[in-house]
Design a protein around this motif. Structure first.
Motif, PDB file in Angstrom:
ATOM      1  N   GLU A   6       0.819  -1.194   0.000  1.00  0.00           N
ATOM      2  CA  GLU A   6       0.000   0.000   0.000  1.00  0.00           C
ATOM      3  C   GLU A   6       0.866   1.261   0.000  1.00  0.00           C
ATOM      4  O   GLU A   6       1.999   1.250   0.491  1.00  0.00           O
ATOM      5  CB  GLU A   6      -0.907   0.048   1.237  1.00  0.00           C
ATOM      6  CG  GLU A   6      -1.805  -1.142   1.427  1.00  0.00           C
ATOM      7  CD  GLU A   6      -1.214  -2.183   2.359  1.00  0.00           C
ATOM      8  OE1 GLU A   6      -1.990  -2.960   2.953  1.00  0.00           O
ATOM      9  OE2 GLU A   6       0.024  -2.221   2.505  1.00  0.00           O
ATOM     10  N   CYS A  22      -2.620   0.224  -4.027  1.00  0.00           N
ATOM     11  CA  CYS A  22      -2.156  -1.092  -3.593  1.00  0.00           C
ATOM     12  C   CYS A  22      -1.633  -1.832  -4.815  1.00  0.00           C
ATOM     13  O   CYS A  22      -2.396  -2.173  -5.713  1.00  0.00           O
ATOM     14  CB  CYS A  22      -3.278  -1.880  -2.948  1.00  0.00           C
ATOM     15  SG  CYS A  22      -2.863  -3.602  -2.610  1.00  0.00           S
ATOM     16  N   TRP A  36     -10.198  -3.274   0.508  1.00  0.00           N
ATOM     17  CA  TRP A  36      -9.566  -2.561   1.619  1.00  0.00           C
ATOM     18  C   TRP A  36     -10.319  -2.814   2.921  1.00  0.00           C
ATOM     19  O   TRP A  36     -11.558  -2.843   2.937  1.00  0.00           O
ATOM     20  CB  TRP A  36      -9.563  -1.055   1.334  1.00  0.00           C
ATOM     21  CG  TRP A  36      -8.740  -0.657   0.160  1.00  0.00           C
ATOM     22  CD1 TRP A  36      -9.136  -0.612  -1.144  1.00  0.00           C
ATOM     23  CD2 TRP A  36      -7.357  -0.274   0.176  1.00  0.00           C
ATOM     24  NE1 TRP A  36      -8.089  -0.213  -1.944  1.00  0.00           N
ATOM     25  CE2 TRP A  36      -6.997   0.015  -1.165  1.00  0.00           C
ATOM     26  CE3 TRP A  36      -6.399  -0.111   1.183  1.00  0.00           C
ATOM     27  CZ2 TRP A  36      -5.713   0.437  -1.506  1.00  0.00           C
ATOM     28  CZ3 TRP A  36      -5.133   0.319   0.828  1.00  0.00           C
ATOM     29  CH2 TRP A  36      -4.790   0.583  -0.497  1.00  0.00           C
ATOM     30  N   CYS A  96      -4.692  -3.339   2.402  1.00  0.00           N
ATOM     31  CA  CYS A  96      -5.118  -3.915   1.129  1.00  0.00           C
ATOM     32  C   CYS A  96      -5.299  -5.416   1.329  1.00  0.00           C
ATOM     33  O   CYS A  96      -4.561  -6.045   2.110  1.00  0.00           O
ATOM     34  CB  CYS A  96      -4.047  -3.639   0.078  1.00  0.00           C
ATOM     35  SG  CYS A  96      -4.449  -4.231  -1.578  1.00  0.00           S
TER      36      CYS A  96
END
Length: 124
Positions: A6, A22, A36, A96
């Motif tokens: 990320e 990401c 997320w 992520c």
């Protein structure tokens, strides 16, 4: 193995915007969902948003609907999270995630891979 990295976190004021990225690398399976999660201080990790491999199906937590937008670039193996009108309650570490489908990610948090997280701090 898949690695997720990320970037884009930071300190902003209420009402500001941030864009998280990401980047996925390793043994990528392009048909999987990505998304997320976030974890605020003293709280459990919670689902934020997910997107399927085509980009046509998304799922948002009620708390971010209308303010956050997820997108993905298959060519770049990257997922983006555009966060607008940020609020102090959005302050958290954003992670992520990759899972089989949007549904499994949202319903059960059944994530196969996690990034290390990026900190978003929204000051009032």
């Amino acid at each position: 193995q898949v690695q997720l990295e990320e970037s884009g976190g930071g300190l902003v004021q209420t009402g500001a915007s941030l864009r998280l990225s990401c980047a996925a690398s390793g043994r990528i399976v392009s048909t999987r969902a990505m998304g997320w999660f976030r974890q605020a201080p003293g709280e459990e990790r919670e689902f934020v948003v997910a997107i399927n491999w085509t980009g046509r199906t998304t799922s948002y937590a009620d708390s971010v609907k209308g303010r956050f937008t997820i997108s993905r670039s298959k060519a770049e193996n990257t997922v983006y999270l555009q966060m607008n009108n940020l609020k102090p309650e959005d302050t958290a570490i954003y992670y992520c995630a990759e899972a089989e489908t949007v549904g499994t990610m949202r319903a059960s948090g059944d994530v196969d891979y996690w990034g290390r997280g990026t900190l978003v701090t929204v000051s009032s």
